[in-house]
Structures are given as structure tokens and as C-alpha cells.
Design a protein around this motif. Structure first.
Motif, PDB file in Angstrom:
ATOM      1  N   LEU A   1       0.559  -1.157   0.435  1.00  0.00           N
ATOM      2  CA  LEU A   1      -0.159   0.614  -0.257  1.00  0.00           C
ATOM      3  C   LEU A   1       1.093   1.639   0.177  1.00  0.00           C
ATOM      4  O   LEU A   1       0.346   2.425  -0.218  1.00  0.00           O
ATOM      5  CB  LEU A   1      -1.023  -0.065   1.230  1.00  0.00           C
ATOM      6  CG  LEU A   1      -1.951  -1.004   1.320  1.00  0.00           C
ATOM      7  CD1 LEU A   1      -2.248  -1.163   2.528  1.00  0.00           C
ATOM      8  CD2 LEU A   1      -2.774  -0.902   0.251  1.00  0.00           C
ATOM      9  N   GLY A   2       2.021   1.212   0.026  1.00  0.00           N
ATOM     10  CA  GLY A   2       2.878   2.385   0.301  1.00  0.00           C
ATOM     11  C   GLY A   2       3.078   3.023   1.783  1.00  0.00           C
ATOM     12  O   GLY A   2       3.674   4.427   2.058  1.00  0.00           O
TER      13      GLY A   2
ATOM     14  N   GLY B   1     -10.128  -5.710   1.524  1.00  0.00           N
ATOM     15  CA  GLY B   1      -8.789  -5.547   0.911  1.00  0.00           C
ATOM     16  C   GLY B   1      -9.704  -4.935  -0.558  1.00  0.00           C
ATOM     17  O   GLY B   1      -9.430  -4.416  -1.601  1.00  0.00           O
ATOM     18  N   PHE B   2     -10.784  -6.408  -1.244  1.00  0.00           N
ATOM     19  CA  PHE B   2     -10.802  -5.736  -2.112  1.00  0.00           C
ATOM     20  C   PHE B   2     -11.873  -5.077  -2.818  1.00  0.00           C
ATOM     21  O   PHE B   2     -11.550  -3.464  -3.329  1.00  0.00           O
ATOM     22  CB  PHE B   2     -12.787  -7.217  -2.199  1.00  0.00           C
ATOM     23  CG  PHE B   2     -12.096  -7.246  -3.428  1.00  0.00           C
ATOM     24  CD1 PHE B   2     -12.058  -8.090  -5.223  1.00  0.00           C
ATOM     25  CD2 PHE B   2     -13.582  -7.008  -4.536  1.00  0.00           C
ATOM     26  CE1 PHE B   2     -12.051  -7.918  -6.439  1.00  0.00           C
ATOM     27  CE2 PHE B   2     -14.286  -7.205  -5.355  1.00  0.00           C
ATOM     28  CZ  PHE B   2     -13.511  -6.843  -6.556  1.00  0.00           C
TER      29      PHE B   2
ATOM     30  N   ALA C   1     -10.003  -0.071  -8.158  1.00  0.00           N
ATOM     31  CA  ALA C   1      -9.694  -0.941  -9.221  1.00  0.00           C
ATOM     32  C   ALA C   1      -8.901  -0.905 -10.106  1.00  0.00           C
ATOM     33  O   ALA C   1      -8.708  -2.466 -11.125  1.00  0.00           O
ATOM     34  CB  ALA C   1     -11.269  -1.238 -10.474  1.00  0.00           C
ATOM     35  N   GLU C   2      -8.238   0.428 -10.156  1.00  0.00           N
ATOM     36  CA  GLU C   2      -7.249   0.715 -11.669  1.00  0.00           C
ATOM     37  C   GLU C   2      -5.978  -0.395 -10.818  1.00  0.00           C
ATOM     38  O   GLU C   2      -4.606   0.528 -11.539  1.00  0.00           O
ATOM     39  CB  GLU C   2      -7.563   1.529 -11.657  1.00  0.00           C
ATOM     40  CG  GLU C   2      -7.561   2.825 -10.855  1.00  0.00           C
ATOM     41  CD  GLU C   2      -8.623   3.284 -10.481  1.00  0.00           C
ATOM     42  OE1 GLU C   2      -8.924   4.649  -9.504  1.00  0.00           O
ATOM     43  OE2 GLU C   2      -9.344   2.524 -10.342  1.00  0.00           O
ATOM     44  N   GLN C   3      -5.826  -0.265 -10.157  1.00  0.00           N
ATOM     45  CA  GLN C   3      -4.446  -1.670  -9.383  1.00  0.00           C
ATOM     46  C   GLN C   3      -4.934  -2.544  -8.811  1.00  0.00           C
ATOM     47  O   GLN C   3      -4.852  -3.354  -7.897  1.00  0.00           O
ATOM     48  CB  GLN C   3      -4.277  -0.432  -7.987  1.00  0.00           C
ATOM     49  CG  GLN C   3      -4.058   1.437  -7.443  1.00  0.00           C
ATOM     50  CD  GLN C   3      -4.349   1.563  -6.193  1.00  0.00           C
ATOM     51  OE1 GLN C   3      -5.155   1.842  -5.690  1.00  0.00           O
ATOM     52  NE2 GLN C   3      -2.959   1.984  -5.903  1.00  0.00           N
TER      53      GLN C   3
ATOM     54  N   SER D   1      -4.115  -7.464  -5.669  1.00  0.00           N
ATOM     55  CA  SER D   1      -3.958  -9.690  -5.857  1.00  0.00           C
ATOM     56  C   SER D   1      -2.509  -9.250  -4.899  1.00  0.00           C
ATOM     57  O   SER D   1      -2.943 -10.552  -4.171  1.00  0.00           O
ATOM     58  CB  SER D   1      -3.167  -9.513  -7.263  1.00  0.00           C
ATOM     59  OG  SER D   1      -4.122  -9.230  -8.251  1.00  0.00           O
ATOM     60  N   TRP D   2      -1.770  -8.269  -4.559  1.00  0.00           N
ATOM     61  CA  TRP D   2      -0.586  -8.313  -3.318  1.00  0.00           C
ATOM     62  C   TRP D   2      -1.213  -8.371  -2.144  1.00  0.00           C
ATOM     63  O   TRP D   2      -0.648  -9.342  -1.096  1.00  0.00           O
ATOM     64  CB  TRP D   2       0.394  -8.021  -4.063  1.00  0.00           C
ATOM     65  CG  TRP D   2       1.490  -8.501  -5.262  1.00  0.00           C
ATOM     66  CD1 TRP D   2       1.839  -7.134  -5.820  1.00  0.00           C
ATOM     67  CD2 TRP D   2       2.361  -9.264  -5.230  1.00  0.00           C
ATOM     68  NE1 TRP D   2       3.178  -8.162  -6.547  1.00  0.00           N
ATOM     69  CE2 TRP D   2       3.457  -8.989  -6.045  1.00  0.00           C
ATOM     70  CE3 TRP D   2       2.813 -10.414  -3.838  1.00  0.00           C
ATOM     71  CZ2 TRP D   2       4.639  -9.883  -6.245  1.00  0.00           C
ATOM     72  CZ3 TRP D   2       3.501 -11.256  -4.008  1.00  0.00           C
ATOM     73  CH2 TRP D   2       4.615 -11.372  -4.815  1.00  0.00           C
ATOM     74  N   LEU D   3      -1.899  -8.067  -2.227  1.00  0.00           N
ATOM     75  CA  LEU D   3      -2.648  -7.426  -0.930  1.00  0.00           C
ATOM     76  C   LEU D   3      -3.911  -8.933  -0.662  1.00  0.00           C
ATOM     77  O   LEU D   3      -3.690  -9.158   0.689  1.00  0.00           O
ATOM     78  CB  LEU D   3      -3.391  -6.268  -0.530  1.00  0.00           C
ATOM     79  CG  LEU D   3      -4.323  -5.991   0.372  1.00  0.00           C
ATOM     80  CD1 LEU D   3      -2.552  -5.219   1.715  1.00  0.00           C
ATOM     81  CD2 LEU D   3      -5.004  -4.432   0.323  1.00  0.00           C
TER      82      LEU D   3
END
Length: 268
Positions: free
Chosen positions: A53-54, A93-94, A99-101, A106-108
Motif C-alpha cells: 500500500l505504500g 481489501g477488495f 480497481a485500477e490497481q 492481488s498482492w494484498l
């Protein structure tokens, strides 16, 4: 040269401090091992969410809480209930990741399942009534042997890179060295073989296979960090980086061994 030497010294010191703690918790089992697993899962979940997430915000808090709650409920035997916080974490998380990420999402989501499964597998393996201590000890010894063998042979022999696009420092020689030392650990662990319904040779080969899986977990963690521009998961452990950097191979190995044993018991 001096910097590399200082880094190696710090790695050794950190390992000498942490190894007795891990060994004592594995040997004691019970609440000691549960506390160690929960602490490790919580810290790795924090590292994972922060990488992806940064920043560590409410999304990260939900990520960590979901993983910890699921592992804790599994530990106390509430298997069905353990799925509830996992589903909540996945749903959250979903919904909160745009959606543009797709890569971030997927990683999360994948990380939440992966860390939860690894924590549950470690607890299940250690707390098996008849062979838990031996199995957990063997697994950790194999993973540590893999790390040591891969590091030493990779540094001494070098040669072609294993996955240069993911982890430029890993070599095929390192993989071979890790598998060879893991094979040796399996060969000198005859007490484990009967518990797994295997011969000494089978256990030694299985140990080498676990070493390959552990290296795969190492590469997965490297891919995660490379995907988000990080060198280490964090700086919690001097000389090693984060908890995820130190336990990446154990995660994949624990899931693999847990799944294989569970399937074996269901079939037999």
C-alpha cells in the motif's frame, strides 16, 4: 568490502540472538510458540501491507487484525470461525483498493491468505500430539540449513543467476548448496522418518524438496519487494531487514509440509 563485512557480522549477531528464542519457543510449544507465531504473523502482515500500500493506514490495520484473528481462532480450535476474519479482511481489501490497481489488490489479498495459512500450518505442525515437536524442529532445521547452504555456496561458487529479474544475487549454485545441506539434515534426522511413514532416504529427499520450496518462498518475497521498489521488508532485524526477509522460506515450507501431511492423513 568493509561494509559487506560489517553486514555479515550484524547478520551473525542477530541470528545468535534470535535463534535461541525461536528454539526455546518451539521446544516449549503451547502459549510460548503461539505467542511467537502471532508476533511473527503480525509483524509480517504489517510489513506486507506497508510494502503493497505504500503506507500503513486503516487498510493495513484491517489486514493485520484479520490475519491475527484468523490464526488465533485456528489456534484455539475454532476452525470454522477462523474463516470469518479472513473473509472480512479479503472483502475489505477488495473494496477499498481501487480497481485500477489490480497488482496492489492481488498482492494484498494473496498476502493475507498466504500469511494466515503459514501461521496456521506452523501451529498445526507443532501442536500435533505425537510428533509435533520433532516435525517442527525438523522443518525449522531444514529451512535454516537451506539458508546457510545457499548463502555459503552462492558466495563461494557464484555462477549463473537463478532468477536475475527477481533476485540478482541468488544463483543456481546457492540453490544446489541449500538443497544439499537440507538433504544432509534430513539424513541425520532418523527420528523424524518413522513419524512421516518414510525411510531415511525418503526423508532426506523430502528435506531437499522442502529446501527448493523454501527457496521459492524466498523468491516470492523478493518479487514482492521488487514489485514495489523496496530492498527490504523493513529494518526490524539488523543485518537481515524485516521479519518477512528472515522467515520468507519458512512460510512457503510450512504451508507445503502442512498441506502434504493433511492430504496424506485424509487419504490414509
Amino acid at each position: 568490502m568493509t561494509e559487506a563485512r560489517d553486514s555479515l557480522v550484524m547478520r551473525v549477531i542477530s541470528a545468535l540472538v534470535l535463534a535461541p528464542v525461536v528454539i526455546a519457543a518451539v521446544y516449549s510449544g503451547g502459549l510460548s510458540f503461539l505467542a511467537l507465531v502471532l508476533l511473527a504473523v503480525g509483524l509480517m502482515a504489517w510489513e506486507w501491507s506497508r510494502l503493497v500500500l505504500g503506507v500503513f493506514d486503516l487498510r493495513g490495520v484491517v489486514f493485520v487484525a484479520s490475519a491475527l484473528a484468523a490464526v488465533l481462532l485456528f489456534a484455539v480450535g475454532w476452525m470454522a470461525s477462523a474463516a470469518v476474519p479472513l473473509v472480512i479482511g479479503l472483502g475489505h481489501g477488495f473494496l477499498v483498493v481501487r480497481a485500477e490497481q489490480p497488482g496492489v489488490r492481488s498482492w494484498l489479498l494473496g498476502g493475507l491468505v498466504y500469511l494466515t495459512a503459514a501461521g496456521a500450518a506452523l501451529l498445526w505442525l507443532r501442536h500435533r500430539p505425537d510428533d509435533g515437536l520433532v516435525l517442527a524442529g525438523w522443518l525449522i532445521a531444514v529451512v535454516w540449513a537451506t539458508d546457510i547452504g545457499a548463502y555459503v555456496s552462492g558466495r563461494i561458487i557464484g555462477g549463473p543467476r537463478l532468477a536475475p529479474a527477481v533476485s540478482p544475487k541468488k544463483t543456481w549454485a546457492g540453490l544446489a548448496g541449500g538443497m544439499l545441506l537440507a538433504f544432509a539434515v534430513g539424513w541425520i534426522s532418523p527420528a523424524v522418518a518413522p513419524m512421516m511413514g518414510a525411510t531415511d532416504w525418503m526423508l532426506a529427499l523430502a528435506s531437499a524438496g522442502v529446501a527448493a520450496v523454501a527457496q521459492g518462498g524466498d523468491l516470492l518475497a523478493s518479487l514482492l519487494k521488487r514489485s514495489f521498489g523496496a530492498k527490504d521488508a523493513s529494518r526490524l532485524i539488523p543485518g537481515h531487514g524485516g521479519v518477512l526477509d528472515r522467515a520468507d522460506g519458512l512460510l512457503s515450507a510450512a504451508v507445503c509440509v502442512g498441506v502434504v501431511l493433511a492430504i496424506r492423513e485424509l487419504v490414509l
